[in-house]
Write a protein that holds these residues in place. Sequence first.
Motif, PDB file in Angstrom:
ATOM      1  N   ILE A  19       0.849  -1.193   0.000  1.00 53.10           N
ATOM      2  CA  ILE A  19       0.000   0.000   0.000  1.00 53.10           C
ATOM      3  C   ILE A  19       0.884   1.244   0.000  1.00 53.10           C
ATOM      4  CG2 ILE A  19      -1.905   1.179   1.172  1.00 53.10           C
ATOM      5  CD1 ILE A  19      -2.333  -1.428   2.758  1.00 53.10           C
ATOM      6  N   SER A  20       0.623   2.160  -0.911  1.00 55.07           N
ATOM      7  CA  SER A  20       1.295   3.446  -0.908  1.00 55.07           C
ATOM      8  C   SER A  20       0.410   4.473  -1.614  1.00 55.07           C
ATOM      9  CB  SER A  20       2.655   3.350  -1.615  1.00 55.07           C
ATOM     10  OG  SER A  20       3.193   4.647  -1.764  1.00 55.07           O
ATOM     11  N   PRO A  21      -0.421   5.177  -0.834  1.00 51.83           N
ATOM     12  CA  PRO A  21      -1.319   6.166  -1.450  1.00 51.83           C
ATOM     13  C   PRO A  21      -0.556   7.168  -2.302  1.00 51.83           C
ATOM     14  CG  PRO A  21      -1.812   5.908   0.890  1.00 51.83           C
ATOM     15  CD  PRO A  21      -0.584   5.109   0.620  1.00 51.83           C
ATOM     16  N   MET A  22       0.700   7.453  -1.897  1.00 54.90           N
ATOM     17  CA  MET A  22       1.522   8.394  -2.630  1.00 54.90           C
ATOM     18  C   MET A  22       1.719   7.920  -4.072  1.00 54.90           C
ATOM     19  SD  MET A  22       4.652   9.979  -0.577  1.00 54.90           S
ATOM     20  CE  MET A  22       5.874   8.770  -0.919  1.00 54.90           C
ATOM     21  N   ARG A  23       1.871   6.609  -4.227  1.00 56.08           N
ATOM     22  CA  ARG A  23       2.077   6.066  -5.571  1.00 56.08           C
ATOM     23  C   ARG A  23       0.779   5.514  -6.154  1.00 56.08           C
ATOM     24  NH1 ARG A  23       6.382   1.954  -4.859  1.00 56.08           N
ATOM     25  NH2 ARG A  23       7.074   2.780  -2.884  1.00 56.08           N
ATOM     26  N   GLY A  24      -0.339   5.846  -5.479  1.00 55.72           N
ATOM     27  CA  GLY A  24      -1.638   5.454  -6.014  1.00 55.72           C
ATOM     28  C   GLY A  24      -2.002   4.001  -5.773  1.00 55.72           C
ATOM     29  N   GLU A  36      -3.647   1.413  -3.294  1.00 54.67           N
ATOM     30  CA  GLU A  36      -4.490   1.369  -2.112  1.00 54.67           C
ATOM     31  C   GLU A  36      -4.793  -0.059  -1.718  1.00 54.67           C
ATOM     32  OE1 GLU A  36      -7.458   3.800  -1.023  1.00 54.67           O
ATOM     33  OE2 GLU A  36      -7.450   4.801  -2.978  1.00 54.67           O
ATOM     34  N   PRO A  37      -5.293  -0.254  -0.486  1.00 57.16           N
ATOM     35  CA  PRO A  37      -5.597  -1.625  -0.064  1.00 57.16           C
ATOM     36  C   PRO A  37      -6.450  -2.364  -1.075  1.00 57.16           C
ATOM     37  CG  PRO A  37      -5.844  -0.127   1.787  1.00 57.16           C
ATOM     38  CD  PRO A  37      -5.530   0.714   0.586  1.00 57.16           C
ATOM     39  N   GLY A  38      -7.379  -1.658  -1.722  1.00 59.97           N
ATOM     40  CA  GLY A  38      -8.271  -2.304  -2.684  1.00 59.97           C
ATOM     41  C   GLY A  38      -7.553  -2.809  -3.922  1.00 59.97           C
ATOM     42  N   VAL A  71       9.321   1.427   4.728  1.00 62.42           N
ATOM     43  CA  VAL A  71       8.162   2.235   5.145  1.00 62.42           C
ATOM     44  C   VAL A  71       6.845   1.608   4.697  1.00 62.42           C
ATOM     45  CG1 VAL A  71       7.041   4.475   4.957  1.00 62.42           C
ATOM     46  CG2 VAL A  71       9.512   4.344   5.089  1.00 62.42           C
ATOM     47  N   GLU A  72       6.733   1.311   3.399  1.00 66.62           N
ATOM     48  CA  GLU A  72       5.454   0.811   2.882  1.00 66.62           C
ATOM     49  C   GLU A  72       5.193  -0.620   3.356  1.00 66.62           C
ATOM     50  OE1 GLU A  72       7.700   2.277   0.938  1.00 66.62           O
ATOM     51  OE2 GLU A  72       6.684   4.164   0.474  1.00 66.62           O
ATOM     52  N   ASP A 107       6.217  -2.098   6.077  1.00 65.13           N
ATOM     53  CA  ASP A 107       5.853  -2.126   7.499  1.00 65.13           C
ATOM     54  C   ASP A 107       4.428  -1.645   7.719  1.00 65.13           C
ATOM     55  OD1 ASP A 107       8.256  -3.123   8.282  1.00 65.13           O
ATOM     56  OD2 ASP A 107       9.133  -1.203   8.854  1.00 65.13           O
ATOM     57  N   THR A 108       4.041  -0.591   6.985  1.00 67.08           N
ATOM     58  CA  THR A 108       2.686  -0.068   7.168  1.00 67.08           C
ATOM     59  C   THR A 108       1.662  -1.058   6.635  1.00 67.08           C
ATOM     60  OG1 THR A 108       3.694   2.063   6.677  1.00 67.08           O
ATOM     61  CG2 THR A 108       1.337   2.030   6.999  1.00 67.08           C
ATOM     62  N   GLU A 111       2.581   9.953   2.940  1.00 64.14           N
ATOM     63  CA  GLU A 111       1.605   8.909   2.624  1.00 64.14           C
ATOM     64  C   GLU A 111       0.254   9.243   3.272  1.00 64.14           C
ATOM     65  OE1 GLU A 111       1.880   6.594   0.486  1.00 64.14           O
ATOM     66  OE2 GLU A 111       3.793   5.511   0.560  1.00 64.14           O
ATOM     67  N   PHE A 160      -1.574  11.950   1.373  1.00 58.14           N
ATOM     68  CA  PHE A 160      -2.224  11.442   0.165  1.00 58.14           C
ATOM     69  C   PHE A 160      -3.460  10.612   0.505  1.00 58.14           C
ATOM     70  CE2 PHE A 160       1.608  12.706  -1.948  1.00 58.14           C
ATOM     71  CZ  PHE A 160       1.186  12.987  -3.239  1.00 58.14           C
ATOM     72  N   VAL A 220     -10.505   2.708  -0.276  1.00 62.34           N
ATOM     73  CA  VAL A 220     -11.135   1.431   0.040  1.00 62.34           C
ATOM     74  C   VAL A 220     -10.702   0.947   1.423  1.00 62.34           C
ATOM     75  CG1 VAL A 220     -11.769  -0.746  -1.013  1.00 62.34           C
ATOM     76  CG2 VAL A 220     -10.586   0.985  -2.375  1.00 62.34           C
TER      77      VAL A 220
END
Lengths: 201, 370
Positions: free
Chosen positions: A112-117, A119-121, A150-151, A153-154, B157, B160, B171
């Motif tokens: 998951i990395s919202p920064m790179r678009g 998402e969990p989905g 970072v990503e 671990d999150t 993060e 964003f 989601v």
Amino acid sequence: MSAYPKVVEEAIDLFRRFPGIGTKTAKRLVLFLLKQDKTFVETFANKLTEMKETVHPCPICFNITDEKICHICASDTRDKTKICVVEETGDLIAIESTGKYNGVYHVLGGVISPMRGVEPGDLHIDELLNRITKAEPRIEEIIIATNPNVEGDTTALYLENKLKPLGILITRIARGLPQGGDLKYADSKTLAKAIENRRPE
Amino acid sequence: MCVKSVRLYRFRNFCVEELEFSEKENIIIGENGFGKSNLLEGIYICGFGRSFRTRAISECIKFGEDAGSVSLRLSDSSSIRVEILANSGKSILYNGKKLRKVSNLFNILNIVYIGPQEIEYVRGAPSLRRELMDLAIMRREPEMTSTITDYSRLIRERHFYLKKLASGEAVGGEIYLDALDERIAALGGKIVRSRLGIVDSIKERVGETYRRIADNKDKVEVAYHSSFPIKDRENISKSILESLYSARERDKRYLETTVGPHRDDLTVKLNGVPIREYGSWGEMRSASFAILLSLATSSLEKGRKRPVFLVDDAFANLDAIRRKNLAALIRENGQFFLTVTGEGELGEISPEAFVFELKEPGRPVRRENG
């Protein structure tokens, strides 16, 4: 004007899309192919098409396979009560090559990395949850083996939070020093982690 | 550790073969535009891998050339060399071997740059003071470097993700936010603990140093100001996590993370009132110096290297007494590089000092003593 015929130029552009391949290497590969006899190039081209047509993600664990389900999920000798969650197929192969793990896997398809678009989905997380709730026999342990960054671990923490309500044992692979390594040359963060995560012998 | 000599090749307006320095004091005299600061910039780049003037390090290459370099020889006969290329950035070599990470440089030389803008450390935005504390942490606890960079990545993060949540596309819902918050709290707690350690270690020294510079009874105090309540120093992560939870609704509206170490500050007070609001220029300058000096020298106790002070036109705006006291303090604590436009600014020059004159741009000449 390009020095190459148009079709060669196009082939070079295609090779350049590969990870780790720049213009120079792309040219070398194309020139290499041009030198080979026709059967080699044909076999090569056919192999690629065949691979693309037959290989697909395993519907259970998303490992790549050319069977209905992958050889790990299909195996009778694997311990189906343990699932090791990894980011990519490459990570699965790395763990497989240790020969130390006899459970099954689940490939998330990234982190998951919202920064790179991402998402969990976008990852195979719902499929994992589904798989756990429907599993017969019951799943006993989920081993989270995302990368220690970072990503990774999150994402691991997100998974833990998602899985907690299911009441199964959740573990993370240990982090620390490489085998055969030397304390003197270990980077300080890894060494700090190794000391933090020490355990009684 | 101090700088024994420098060699500048196609660096700004310099092309200098091996310029030897005094281990104690070096004074560079020259008119505006002759390149006094360029010399300091060269040394600085070898301590930090970047310039204090520009983000684009390639600007340091002499105009019209496509590569330049700076090499330092240090007192333990090791060497640092930074090669700057116009199109492909820089490479840093320590004893001829390429350094993988720029942060590995921070622990070789303990460079303290004090330039005309250093007053901003007291007067300017909190982010500058956070940077100052974080640099001190990276020097003292190199393993914290990645924690600090990971932390700011997590904050991005989260930013964003908050945007995604607001647009209704997310989601992962709040569970991913929970995961982010837990990570932010874990890393943030470590950062704040280290920053508190830094502040503790300089607290008294800042007061003493200021008194010595100002030569009066004024009292300067520094304190860590956190954006969340710290109840228990042993459990800072918990406090951050609680504050993140209670700020969540607000954060979702503002699309920002409103609590955490990235919102903290170092407050500086003069006689009990905030210096940035009530202090004079000279007072703020002196307080900035006191903080920079204290940070540089407090780290000495932990077996750190003797600092190298690069003082760039920074004595302007200070009265003669403060100037003299400050110079004495710097002399006591490390190797001293000072740029001035004329000798009038200097007062007395110590007989041990090396004096370099820039009579024409880019050509420093050491003046014979006596």
